[in-house]
Design an enzyme around this catalytic site. Structure first.
Site, PDB file in Angstrom:
ATOM      1  CG  ASP A  44      -2.072   0.992   1.080  1.00  0.00           C
ATOM      2  OD1 ASP A  44      -2.643   1.096  -0.027  1.00  0.00           O
ATOM      3  OD2 ASP A  44      -2.396   1.663   2.071  1.00  0.00           O
ATOM      4  CB  CYS A 134      -8.509   4.048  -4.216  1.00  0.00           C
ATOM      5  SG  CYS A 134      -7.332   3.863  -2.856  1.00  0.00           S
ATOM      6  CE1 TYR A 138      -7.218   1.289   2.484  1.00  0.00           C
ATOM      7  CE2 TYR A 138      -8.331   0.966   0.377  1.00  0.00           C
ATOM      8  CZ  TYR A 138      -7.284   0.692   1.236  1.00  0.00           C
ATOM      9  OH  TYR A 138      -6.292  -0.186   0.854  1.00  0.00           O
ATOM     10  CE1 TYR A 165      -7.243   5.148   4.571  1.00  0.00           C
ATOM     11  CE2 TYR A 165      -6.670   3.316   6.012  1.00  0.00           C
ATOM     12  CZ  TYR A 165      -6.327   4.221   5.019  1.00  0.00           C
ATOM     13  OH  TYR A 165      -5.059   4.192   4.477  1.00  0.00           O
ATOM     14  CD  GLU A 207      -8.959   0.063  -3.983  1.00  0.00           C
ATOM     15  OE1 GLU A 207      -8.990  -0.315  -2.784  1.00  0.00           O
ATOM     16  OE2 GLU A 207      -8.017   0.705  -4.450  1.00  0.00           O
TER      17      GLU A 207
END
Length: 220
Positions: A44, A134, A138, A165, A207
Protein backbone atom coordinates in the site's frame (compact mmCIF):
# COMPACT_ATOMS: atom_id res chain seq x y z
CA UNK A 1 -29.15 10.35 -9.86
CA UNK A 2 -25.86 12.24 -9.81
CA UNK A 3 -22.63 10.78 -11.19
CA UNK A 4 -21.25 9.49 -7.90
CA UNK A 5 -24.52 7.74 -7.07
CA UNK A 6 -24.56 6.20 -10.53
CA UNK A 7 -21.01 4.88 -10.17
CA UNK A 8 -21.72 3.41 -6.76
CA UNK A 9 -24.88 1.75 -8.05
CA UNK A 10 -23.19 0.02 -10.98
CA UNK A 11 -20.34 -1.21 -8.77
CA UNK A 12 -22.46 -2.31 -5.78
CA UNK A 13 -21.84 -6.03 -6.29
CA UNK A 14 -18.07 -5.55 -6.31
CA UNK A 15 -18.16 -3.33 -3.23
CA UNK A 16 -20.28 -5.89 -1.39
CA UNK A 17 -17.52 -8.40 -2.07
CA UNK A 18 -15.06 -6.19 -0.17
CA UNK A 19 -16.95 -6.78 3.06
CA UNK A 20 -16.99 -10.55 2.57
CA UNK A 21 -13.27 -10.77 1.90
CA UNK A 22 -11.32 -12.55 4.66
CA UNK A 23 -8.65 -9.83 4.75
CA UNK A 24 -11.22 -7.12 5.44
CA UNK A 25 -13.10 -9.32 7.92
CA UNK A 26 -9.83 -10.05 9.68
CA UNK A 27 -9.16 -6.35 10.28
CA UNK A 28 -12.75 -5.90 11.45
CA UNK A 29 -12.47 -8.75 13.97
CA UNK A 30 -8.85 -8.14 14.95
CA UNK A 31 -7.93 -11.66 13.82
CA UNK A 32 -5.93 -10.94 10.66
CA UNK A 33 -2.48 -12.49 10.68
CA UNK A 34 0.05 -9.70 11.09
CA UNK A 35 2.31 -11.10 8.38
CA UNK A 36 -0.49 -10.56 5.88
CA UNK A 37 -1.06 -7.04 7.16
CA UNK A 38 2.64 -6.31 6.96
CA UNK A 39 2.71 -7.41 3.32
CA UNK A 40 -0.36 -5.28 2.61
CA UNK A 41 1.10 -2.18 4.28
CA UNK A 42 4.29 -2.35 2.29
CA UNK A 43 2.41 -2.77 -0.98
CA UNK A 44 0.00 0.00 0.00
CA UNK A 45 2.89 2.35 0.71
CA UNK A 46 4.27 1.62 -2.76
CA UNK A 47 0.79 2.12 -4.19
CA UNK A 48 0.52 5.55 -2.57
CA UNK A 49 3.69 6.70 -4.32
CA UNK A 50 1.97 6.22 -7.69
CA UNK A 51 -1.45 7.29 -6.42
CA UNK A 52 -0.01 10.69 -5.51
CA UNK A 53 1.14 11.12 -9.10
CA UNK A 54 -2.45 10.65 -10.29
CA UNK A 55 -3.50 13.62 -8.15
CA UNK A 56 -0.64 15.63 -9.62
CA UNK A 57 -1.93 14.80 -13.10
CA UNK A 58 -5.40 15.85 -11.96
CA UNK A 59 -4.08 19.24 -10.91
CA UNK A 60 -2.45 19.65 -14.32
CA UNK A 61 -5.58 18.55 -16.20
CA UNK A 62 -8.07 20.53 -14.07
CA UNK A 63 -10.25 22.97 -15.96
CA UNK A 64 -10.73 25.33 -13.02
CA UNK A 65 -8.56 26.67 -10.24
CA UNK A 66 -10.86 25.21 -7.58
CA UNK A 67 -10.50 21.70 -8.99
CA UNK A 68 -6.73 22.10 -9.39
CA UNK A 69 -6.49 23.16 -5.74
CA UNK A 70 -8.65 20.22 -4.67
CA UNK A 71 -6.28 17.76 -6.30
CA UNK A 72 -3.29 19.52 -4.75
CA UNK A 73 -4.80 19.75 -1.26
CA UNK A 74 -5.78 16.08 -1.23
CA UNK A 75 -2.10 15.17 -1.13
CA UNK A 76 -2.18 16.13 2.56
CA UNK A 77 -4.65 13.29 3.12
CA UNK A 78 -2.15 10.94 1.54
CA UNK A 79 0.46 12.20 4.00
CA UNK A 80 -1.92 11.31 6.82
CA UNK A 81 -2.22 7.78 5.47
CA UNK A 82 1.55 7.55 5.25
CA UNK A 83 1.74 8.56 8.91
CA UNK A 84 -0.50 5.61 9.80
CA UNK A 85 1.82 3.39 7.78
CA UNK A 86 4.79 4.77 9.67
CA UNK A 87 3.32 3.81 13.02
CA UNK A 88 2.72 0.27 11.87
CA UNK A 89 6.10 0.01 10.18
CA UNK A 90 7.72 0.72 13.53
CA UNK A 91 5.66 -1.97 15.24
CA UNK A 92 6.31 -4.48 12.47
CA UNK A 93 10.01 -3.67 12.05
CA UNK A 94 9.74 -2.49 8.45
CA UNK A 95 12.83 -0.45 7.64
CA UNK A 96 13.22 2.23 5.01
CA UNK A 97 15.75 -0.01 3.28
CA UNK A 98 13.35 -2.94 3.15
CA UNK A 99 10.59 -0.78 1.74
CA UNK A 100 12.92 0.81 -0.79
CA UNK A 101 14.06 -2.57 -2.08
CA UNK A 102 10.61 -4.18 -2.14
CA UNK A 103 9.11 -4.60 -5.61
CA UNK A 104 5.52 -3.79 -6.39
CA UNK A 105 3.42 -6.92 -6.77
CA UNK A 106 2.10 -7.53 -10.26
CA UNK A 107 -1.46 -6.63 -9.18
CA UNK A 108 -0.19 -3.41 -7.58
CA UNK A 109 1.81 -2.52 -10.68
CA UNK A 110 -1.14 -3.24 -12.96
CA UNK A 111 -3.51 -1.14 -10.85
CA UNK A 112 -1.25 1.89 -10.57
CA UNK A 113 -0.28 1.69 -14.23
CA UNK A 114 -3.96 1.74 -15.16
CA UNK A 115 -4.64 4.77 -12.98
CA UNK A 116 -1.66 6.63 -14.41
CA UNK A 117 -2.84 5.81 -17.93
CA UNK A 118 -6.22 7.31 -17.08
CA UNK A 119 -4.39 10.33 -15.72
CA UNK A 120 -2.35 10.85 -18.86
CA UNK A 121 -5.12 10.10 -21.37
CA UNK A 122 -8.21 11.41 -19.58
CA UNK A 123 -9.40 14.69 -18.15
CA UNK A 124 -10.44 15.85 -14.70
CA UNK A 125 -13.64 13.78 -14.64
CA UNK A 126 -11.90 10.54 -15.57
CA UNK A 127 -9.20 11.13 -12.97
CA UNK A 128 -11.77 11.87 -10.27
CA UNK A 129 -13.65 8.65 -11.11
CA UNK A 130 -10.44 6.61 -10.90
CA UNK A 131 -9.39 8.15 -7.59
CA UNK A 132 -12.79 7.91 -5.94
CA UNK A 133 -12.94 4.12 -6.14
CA UNK A 134 -9.96 3.81 -3.81
CA UNK A 135 -10.51 6.85 -1.62
CA UNK A 136 -14.17 6.38 -0.85
CA UNK A 137 -14.14 2.58 -0.57
CA UNK A 138 -11.77 2.79 2.41
CA UNK A 139 -14.18 5.10 4.21
CA UNK A 140 -17.14 2.85 3.48
CA UNK A 141 -15.23 -0.26 4.56
CA UNK A 142 -14.02 1.27 7.84
CA UNK A 143 -17.44 2.63 8.76
CA UNK A 144 -19.08 -0.70 8.04
CA UNK A 145 -16.46 -2.41 10.19
CA UNK A 146 -17.50 -0.20 13.09
CA UNK A 147 -21.18 -0.82 12.39
CA UNK A 148 -20.65 -4.58 12.42
CA UNK A 149 -18.13 -4.58 15.27
CA UNK A 150 -18.12 -1.41 17.41
CA UNK A 151 -14.93 -2.62 19.12
CA UNK A 152 -12.97 -2.56 15.85
CA UNK A 153 -11.88 1.02 16.43
CA UNK A 154 -10.40 0.20 19.83
CA UNK A 155 -8.49 -2.89 18.77
CA UNK A 156 -4.95 -2.54 20.18
CA UNK A 157 -3.37 -3.24 16.80
CA UNK A 158 -5.86 -2.67 13.97
CA UNK A 159 -7.81 0.10 15.69
CA UNK A 160 -5.56 2.88 14.35
CA UNK A 161 -6.23 1.77 10.77
CA UNK A 162 -9.99 1.63 11.33
CA UNK A 163 -10.11 5.00 13.11
CA UNK A 164 -8.16 6.74 10.34
CA UNK A 165 -10.46 5.66 7.52
CA UNK A 166 -13.63 6.09 9.56
CA UNK A 167 -12.59 9.57 10.73
CA UNK A 168 -14.49 12.78 10.02
CA UNK A 169 -11.36 14.31 8.51
CA UNK A 170 -11.00 11.49 5.98
CA UNK A 171 -14.72 11.64 5.14
CA UNK A 172 -14.53 15.39 4.60
CA UNK A 173 -11.83 14.93 1.96
CA UNK A 174 -13.96 12.34 0.18
CA UNK A 175 -16.99 14.62 0.27
CA UNK A 176 -14.97 17.21 -1.65
CA UNK A 177 -13.98 14.64 -4.28
CA UNK A 178 -17.60 13.53 -4.69
CA UNK A 179 -18.85 17.10 -4.97
CA UNK A 180 -16.18 17.91 -7.56
CA UNK A 181 -17.00 14.83 -9.65
CA UNK A 182 -20.71 15.65 -9.62
CA UNK A 183 -20.02 19.28 -10.54
CA UNK A 184 -17.71 18.61 -13.49
CA UNK A 185 -20.01 15.93 -14.93
CA UNK A 186 -23.32 17.73 -14.54
CA UNK A 187 -23.67 18.11 -18.33
CA UNK A 188 -21.80 14.93 -19.32
CA UNK A 189 -23.01 13.08 -22.41
CA UNK A 190 -24.23 9.47 -22.19
CA UNK A 191 -20.96 8.33 -23.80
CA UNK A 192 -18.95 10.23 -21.20
CA UNK A 193 -20.99 8.76 -18.36
CA UNK A 194 -20.40 5.26 -19.69
CA UNK A 195 -16.68 5.94 -19.88
CA UNK A 196 -16.70 6.99 -16.22
CA UNK A 197 -18.61 3.84 -15.28
CA UNK A 198 -16.00 1.73 -17.05
CA UNK A 199 -13.17 3.45 -15.21
CA UNK A 200 -14.85 3.21 -11.83
CA UNK A 201 -15.71 -0.45 -12.34
CA UNK A 202 -12.16 -1.28 -13.39
CA UNK A 203 -10.71 0.49 -10.36
CA UNK A 204 -13.23 -1.21 -8.08
CA UNK A 205 -12.16 -4.58 -9.47
CA UNK A 206 -8.54 -3.64 -8.88
CA UNK A 207 -9.39 -2.75 -5.27
CA UNK A 208 -10.85 -6.22 -4.75
CA UNK A 209 -7.77 -7.77 -6.35
CA UNK A 210 -5.60 -5.72 -3.98
CA UNK A 211 -7.32 -7.25 -0.95
CA UNK A 212 -6.88 -10.71 -2.44
CA UNK A 213 -3.23 -9.98 -3.27
CA UNK A 214 -2.64 -9.01 0.36
CA UNK A 215 -4.46 -12.07 1.65
CA UNK A 216 -2.40 -14.39 -0.55
CA UNK A 217 0.79 -12.32 -0.07
CA UNK A 218 1.00 -12.59 -3.83
CA UNK A 219 3.98 -11.02 -5.55
CA UNK A 220 3.41 -12.15 -9.14
Amino acid sequence: MNTAEDLLAVSAEIWDAYFRHPFVRGIRDGTLDKARFRFYLMQDALYLEEYAKVFALGAAKAESLSTALLFSEYLSAINRERAVHGGYFEQLSVSEEELRTTARSLDNLSYTSYMLRIGYEGGEAEILAAILSCAYSYEVIAKRMLAENPKAGSDPFYGAWVREYASEAYAAENAKLIAALNAVTEAATPAKRQRLRDIFLNCSRYELKFWEMAWQQKKD
